[in-house]
Design a protein around this motif. Structure first.
Motif, PDB file in Angstrom:
ATOM      1  N   TYR A   1      60.427 -36.900 -22.543  1.00 48.26           N
ATOM      2  CA  TYR A   1      59.400 -37.410 -21.645  1.00 48.26           C
ATOM      3  C   TYR A   1      60.009 -37.441 -20.254  1.00 48.26           C
ATOM      4  O   TYR A   1      61.055 -38.078 -20.043  1.00 48.26           O
ATOM      5  CB  TYR A   1      58.922 -38.808 -22.044  1.00 48.26           C
ATOM      6  CG  TYR A   1      58.009 -39.409 -20.995  1.00 48.26           C
ATOM      7  CD1 TYR A   1      56.687 -38.989 -20.894  1.00 48.26           C
ATOM      8  CD2 TYR A   1      58.481 -40.343 -20.079  1.00 48.26           C
ATOM      9  CE1 TYR A   1      55.851 -39.503 -19.904  1.00 48.26           C
ATOM     10  CE2 TYR A   1      57.649 -40.858 -19.098  1.00 48.26           C
ATOM     11  CZ  TYR A   1      56.342 -40.432 -19.014  1.00 48.26           C
ATOM     12  OH  TYR A   1      55.526 -40.924 -18.028  1.00 48.26           O
TER      13      TYR A   1
ATOM     14  N   HIS B   1      59.364 -38.528 -16.430  1.00 48.38           N
ATOM     15  CA  HIS B   1      58.482 -39.335 -15.585  1.00 48.38           C
ATOM     16  C   HIS B   1      58.573 -38.853 -14.140  1.00 48.38           C
ATOM     17  O   HIS B   1      59.651 -38.864 -13.537  1.00 48.38           O
ATOM     18  CB  HIS B   1      58.871 -40.807 -15.676  1.00 48.38           C
ATOM     19  CG  HIS B   1      57.887 -41.731 -15.007  1.00 48.38           C
ATOM     20  ND1 HIS B   1      56.593 -41.862 -15.458  1.00 48.38           N
ATOM     21  CD2 HIS B   1      57.991 -42.546 -13.935  1.00 48.38           C
ATOM     22  CE1 HIS B   1      55.948 -42.728 -14.691  1.00 48.38           C
ATOM     23  NE2 HIS B   1      56.769 -43.156 -13.742  1.00 48.38           N
TER      24      HIS B   1
ATOM     25  N   PRO C   1      57.054 -39.932 -10.777  1.00 50.06           N
ATOM     26  CA  PRO C   1      56.381 -41.176 -10.409  1.00 50.06           C
ATOM     27  C   PRO C   1      55.545 -41.150  -9.136  1.00 50.06           C
ATOM     28  O   PRO C   1      54.860 -42.138  -8.852  1.00 50.06           O
ATOM     29  CB  PRO C   1      57.560 -42.144 -10.215  1.00 50.06           C
ATOM     30  CG  PRO C   1      58.653 -41.274  -9.681  1.00 50.06           C
ATOM     31  CD  PRO C   1      58.474 -39.942 -10.385  1.00 50.06           C
TER      32      PRO C   1
ATOM     33  N   CYS D   1      50.815 -47.998 -14.614  1.00 50.46           N
ATOM     34  CA  CYS D   1      52.059 -47.235 -14.729  1.00 50.46           C
ATOM     35  C   CYS D   1      53.012 -47.555 -13.579  1.00 50.46           C
ATOM     36  O   CYS D   1      52.615 -48.054 -12.528  1.00 50.46           O
ATOM     37  CB  CYS D   1      51.766 -45.739 -14.729  1.00 50.46           C
ATOM     38  SG  CYS D   1      50.679 -45.197 -16.052  1.00 50.46           S
TER      39      CYS D   1
ATOM     40  N   LYS E   1      54.884 -46.349 -10.501  1.00 48.15           N
ATOM     41  CA  LYS E   1      54.650 -45.236  -9.587  1.00 48.15           C
ATOM     42  C   LYS E   1      55.184 -45.570  -8.203  1.00 48.15           C
ATOM     43  O   LYS E   1      55.457 -46.733  -7.876  1.00 48.15           O
ATOM     44  CB  LYS E   1      53.159 -44.871  -9.489  1.00 48.15           C
ATOM     45  CG  LYS E   1      52.261 -45.994  -8.962  1.00 48.15           C
ATOM     46  CD  LYS E   1      51.760 -46.880 -10.070  1.00 48.15           C
ATOM     47  CE  LYS E   1      50.864 -47.994  -9.591  1.00 48.15           C
ATOM     48  NZ  LYS E   1      50.490 -48.916 -10.676  1.00 48.15           N
TER      49      LYS E   1
ATOM     50  N   GLY F   1      54.804 -36.851 -17.385  1.00 48.96           N
ATOM     51  CA  GLY F   1      53.893 -37.951 -17.126  1.00 48.96           C
ATOM     52  C   GLY F   1      54.108 -38.530 -15.740  1.00 48.96           C
ATOM     53  O   GLY F   1      55.020 -38.140 -15.018  1.00 48.96           O
ATOM     54  N   GLY F   2      53.242 -39.468 -15.386  1.00 50.76           N
ATOM     55  CA  GLY F   2      53.319 -39.986 -14.029  1.00 50.76           C
ATOM     56  C   GLY F   2      52.975 -41.453 -13.922  1.00 50.76           C
ATOM     57  O   GLY F   2      52.865 -42.147 -14.931  1.00 50.76           O
TER      58      GLY F   2
ATOM     59  N   GLY G   1      63.837 -40.185 -22.535  1.00 49.86           N
ATOM     60  CA  GLY G   1      63.044 -40.346 -21.333  1.00 49.86           C
ATOM     61  C   GLY G   1      63.899 -40.092 -20.105  1.00 49.86           C
ATOM     62  O   GLY G   1      64.961 -40.707 -19.932  1.00 49.86           O
TER      63      GLY G   1
ATOM     64  N   SER H   1      61.641 -44.437 -17.168  1.00 50.73           N
ATOM     65  CA  SER H   1      61.374 -43.830 -18.471  1.00 50.73           C
ATOM     66  C   SER H   1      62.028 -44.622 -19.598  1.00 50.73           C
ATOM     67  O   SER H   1      63.107 -45.201 -19.425  1.00 50.73           O
ATOM     68  CB  SER H   1      61.890 -42.396 -18.514  1.00 50.73           C
ATOM     69  OG  SER H   1      61.077 -41.536 -17.779  1.00 50.73           O
TER      70      SER H   1
END
Length: 455
Positions: free
Chosen positions: A56, A58, A60, A71, A73, A112-113, A325, A330
């Motif tokens: 995964y 991340h 952000p 989330c 960010k 992902g974000g 992650g 993560s």
């Protein structure tokens, strides 16, 4: 008992169970970076050759703040942050590769974000090429990413497709302009239609849309209209989930509207039930909690075969024991332990500059944790669990069963001698059913509210 009464009865704060134990119950004082490394190495040596690993990553950064988002960010319009962040993630990956020694076999990658499509296609290509240069790709694999309909370009889709990505998820939420303004996420249907068509033309085999009910100012008609529009595009997969209103945790990020503007209890559940009817009528199948898929999608096949899995990425058709992650905040999972990266970007960079894997907290799972984790995963993924095998012997079973008897009386589940089965009426309440198995929660209820409502 009538549905309305059930909602009033069971609509309580509760975890979403992307992990067990849930993050607030991690025993951080028992955790260390060395223990995480040993746990990960053990799990990697056990499983890399047979099932590979998941990554995964991340990403952000977002250009604007969506006020419904929970989330981690970083909001900025300065794209000069892209290159140093990618270099940092690749440095982190290099530290893991040195630790693992053997070449990782990657079965799953998810970007992902934040907003992954904040990054330019050439920078995403640089990132993925750097990751894959130090790994092998499993024969059967799934690479996926989250795309913002407003800034996902055809170039993004093509670049990631060329690197092996075949699944993309678009955050739609709701098409009503009043709702979009409240959550600061303005995106017309035409934008979603365009990026969905591009993905199909390029060759993506699984396109997903995320829809949210319970948003501020949202009415039943808004939810039904959004689903009617979604039907025109027929994505292969849908997440149709409840907005988690937790402003006491997320602060200003969820204070763009008043608590009174958010739909409550029975109205919120009606949005789900009526929306679900529309989706089922169109041929979608209900998968786990809050997910739907067409029969042709891999997630539906995994559900039928009993191989559906759930982790910090949510539901996935690909199970691996190891999930690493990478990137800011993560969370990694070796099955025996969890580890979370630094949440502040300055701290994340500083740890990497010192040559350290940037983990700052985690949890080592006890034998009891591992047993309870299996039961909660079974309930979340298969709507049933059993303790027929010795390895699934449940601590405090009599207390758990006693707490489930009322749910059986309410028609939510069926208690068998050595297993429980969640009935159709109980599927909307699966989080509540899992809470009966959550021994850490039972032994120490939180003093303050830390979870969103279950309904």
């Amino acid at each position: 008992m009538q549905q309305h009464s059930l909602i009033q009865k069971y609509n309580v704060p509760g975890p979403r169970y992307t992990s067990y134990p849930t993050v607030p119950y991690w025993e951080e004082d028992q955790f260390s970076l060395d223990r995480w490394k040993a746990s990960l190495k053990r799990a990697f040596d056990e499983s890399n050759g047979t099932e590979g690993i998941s990554l995964y990553i991340h990403l952000p950064f977002c250009e604007s703040l969506c006020t419904f988002c929970g989330c981690h960010k970083k909001v900025t319009k300065k794209h000069d942050v892209e290159r140093p962040y990618i270099q940092a993630v690749l440095q982190e990956w290099d530290l893991y590769c040195q630790l693992l020694e053997d070449k990782p076999i990657i079965k799953e990658i998810h970007l992902g974000g934040g907003t992954p499509t904040f990054f330019a296609p050439e920078h995403l290509t640089q990132l993925l090429q750097g990751i894959l240069a130090k790994a092998d790709i499993a024969a059967v694999h799934e690479f996926s990413f989250e795309g913002h309909p407003n800034n996902t370009s055809r170039e993004h889709l093509q670049a990631l497709y060329d690197l092996g990505f075949r699944r993309v998820s678009y955050g739609v939420q709701d098409y009503n302009e009043t709702v979009q303004k409240a959550i600061h996420r303005i995106q017309p249907y035409e934008n979603v239609e365009q990026v969905t068509q591009w993905a199909r033309e390029i060759g993506y085999t699984s396109i997903s849309h995320d829809l949210v009910f319970g948003l501020p100012f949202q009415r039943l008609d808004d939810v039904l209209h959004t689903i009617q529009q979604t039907k025109r595009l027929m994505p292969d997969r849908l997440a149709f989930y409840s907005y988690a209103h937790v402003p006491w945790i997320k602060g200003n990020g969820q204070r763009g509207f008043k608590d009174a503007d958010v739909p409550k209890d029975s109205m919120k559940r009606q949005c789900y039930e009526e929306g679900k009817k529309l989706l089922l009528a169109e041929g979608y199948k209900e998968i786990g909690m809050d997910h739907f898929a067409l029969p042709s999608d891999a997630m539906h096949e995994a559900f039928l075969q009993g191989s559906l899995h759930r982790n910090f990425m949510g539901y996935t058709a690909s199970k691996t024991q190891v999930m690493i992650g990478l990137g800011l905040s993560s969370i990694s999972d070796s099955w025996y332990s969890f580890a979370q990266n630094e949440k502040k970007i300055e701290d994340y960079y500083a740890r990497l500059e010192q040559g350290e894997i940037p983990v700052y907290r985690g949890h080592i799972l006890s034998d009891e944790d591992l047993i309870i984790r299996k039961h909660i995963l079974n309930l979340m993924c298969s709507f049933e669990t059993s303790w027929q095998e010795e390895s699934m012997a449940v601590p405090e079973l009599s207390e758990i069963l006693a707490s489930l008897e009322e749910m059986q009386a309410d028609g939510l589940l069926k208690l068998h001698p050595q297993r429980i089965e969640v009935l159709d009426a109980g599927k909307p309440f699966v989080r509540n059913i899992c809470m009966a198995f959550d021994l850490r929660l039972k032994r120490k209820m939180p003093e303050n509210r830390i979870f969103s409502m279950t309904i």
